[in-house]
Motif scaffolding. Structure first.
Motif, PDB file in Angstrom:
ATOM      1  N   ASN A  52       0.809  -1.223   0.000  1.00 43.45           N
ATOM      2  CA  ASN A  52       0.000   0.000   0.000  1.00 43.45           C
ATOM      3  C   ASN A  52       0.841   1.273   0.000  1.00 43.45           C
ATOM      4  OD1 ASN A  52      -2.501  -1.365   0.022  1.00 43.45           O
ATOM      5  ND2 ASN A  52      -2.229  -1.753   2.203  1.00 43.45           N
ATOM      6  N   ILE A  53       1.907   1.268  -0.789  1.00 43.14           N
ATOM      7  CA  ILE A  53       2.738   2.459  -0.946  1.00 43.14           C
ATOM      8  C   ILE A  53       2.294   3.146  -2.234  1.00 43.14           C
ATOM      9  CG2 ILE A  53       5.071   3.331  -1.336  1.00 43.14           C
ATOM     10  CD1 ILE A  53       6.078   0.948   0.338  1.00 43.14           C
ATOM     11  N   GLN A  54       1.878   4.405  -2.115  1.00 43.44           N
ATOM     12  CA  GLN A  54       1.422   5.178  -3.274  1.00 43.44           C
ATOM     13  C   GLN A  54       2.568   5.302  -4.270  1.00 43.44           C
ATOM     14  OE1 GLN A  54       0.342   9.184  -2.310  1.00 43.44           O
ATOM     15  NE2 GLN A  54       0.029   9.731  -4.435  1.00 43.44           N
ATOM     16  N   SER A  55       2.266   5.039  -5.549  1.00 45.73           N
ATOM     17  CA  SER A  55       3.337   5.095  -6.542  1.00 45.73           C
ATOM     18  C   SER A  55       2.779   5.426  -7.922  1.00 45.73           C
ATOM     19  CB  SER A  55       4.066   3.750  -6.602  1.00 45.73           C
ATOM     20  OG  SER A  55       3.174   2.709  -6.923  1.00 45.73           O
ATOM     21  N   GLU A  56       3.620   6.046  -8.732  1.00 44.45           N
ATOM     22  CA  GLU A  56       3.274   6.312 -10.129  1.00 44.45           C
ATOM     23  C   GLU A  56       4.544   6.308 -10.956  1.00 44.45           C
ATOM     24  OE1 GLU A  56       1.805  10.350 -11.049  1.00 44.45           O
ATOM     25  OE2 GLU A  56       2.184  10.786  -8.951  1.00 44.45           O
ATOM     26  N   ASP A  57       4.392   5.919 -12.204  1.00 45.13           N
ATOM     27  CA  ASP A  57       5.546   5.884 -13.094  1.00 45.13           C
ATOM     28  C   ASP A  57       5.448   6.988 -14.125  1.00 45.13           C
ATOM     29  OD1 ASP A  57       3.489   4.863 -14.634  1.00 45.13           O
ATOM     30  OD2 ASP A  57       4.598   3.106 -15.308  1.00 45.13           O
ATOM     31  N   SER A  58       6.451   7.066 -14.969  1.00 43.40           N
ATOM     32  CA  SER A  58       6.513   8.086 -16.010  1.00 43.40           C
ATOM     33  C   SER A  58       6.945   7.433 -17.316  1.00 43.40           C
ATOM     34  CB  SER A  58       7.543   9.161 -15.647  1.00 43.40           C
ATOM     35  OG  SER A  58       7.254   9.742 -14.415  1.00 43.40           O
TER      36      SER A  58
END
Length: 93
Positions: A52-58
């Motif tokens: 449950n670690i907020q993450s986003e890629d690019s």
């Protein structure tokens, strides 16, 4: 609770990514985390989601990722209320 933003060069669960994951887990009870990957997500995404670690890629567009610089800047600015920023790897950020 402190907010920590971690900016990763990639997320393929290599040495840097594993050590980052261990660090995040070691301090997870004392801080709130978010992760931005400069490249599209690799295998680390599954581990971040499971914990449950907020993450986003690019996207990594153009030579040295310069075509993605404005998008990356916007993502970092969105997280600008964080208390600490950790940079992992030789990122363009």
């Amino acid at each position: 609770m402190k907010k920590i933003l971690t900016i990763l060069q990639c997320s393929n669960l290599g040495g840097m990514e594993n050590s980052t994951l261990y660090r995040l887990l070691a301090i997870s009870d004392k801080s709130e985390h978010s992760v931005i990957s400069v490249h599209p997500f690799g295998m680390l995404k599954e581990e971040l989601d499971r914990r449950n670690i907020q993450s986003e890629d690019s996207a990594f567009k153009g030579p040295m990722g310069l075509g993605s610089l404005l998008s990356l800047r916007k993502k970092i600015a969105t997280n600008s209320t964080c208390d600490n920023i950790f940079m992992v790897g030789p990122t363009i950020s």
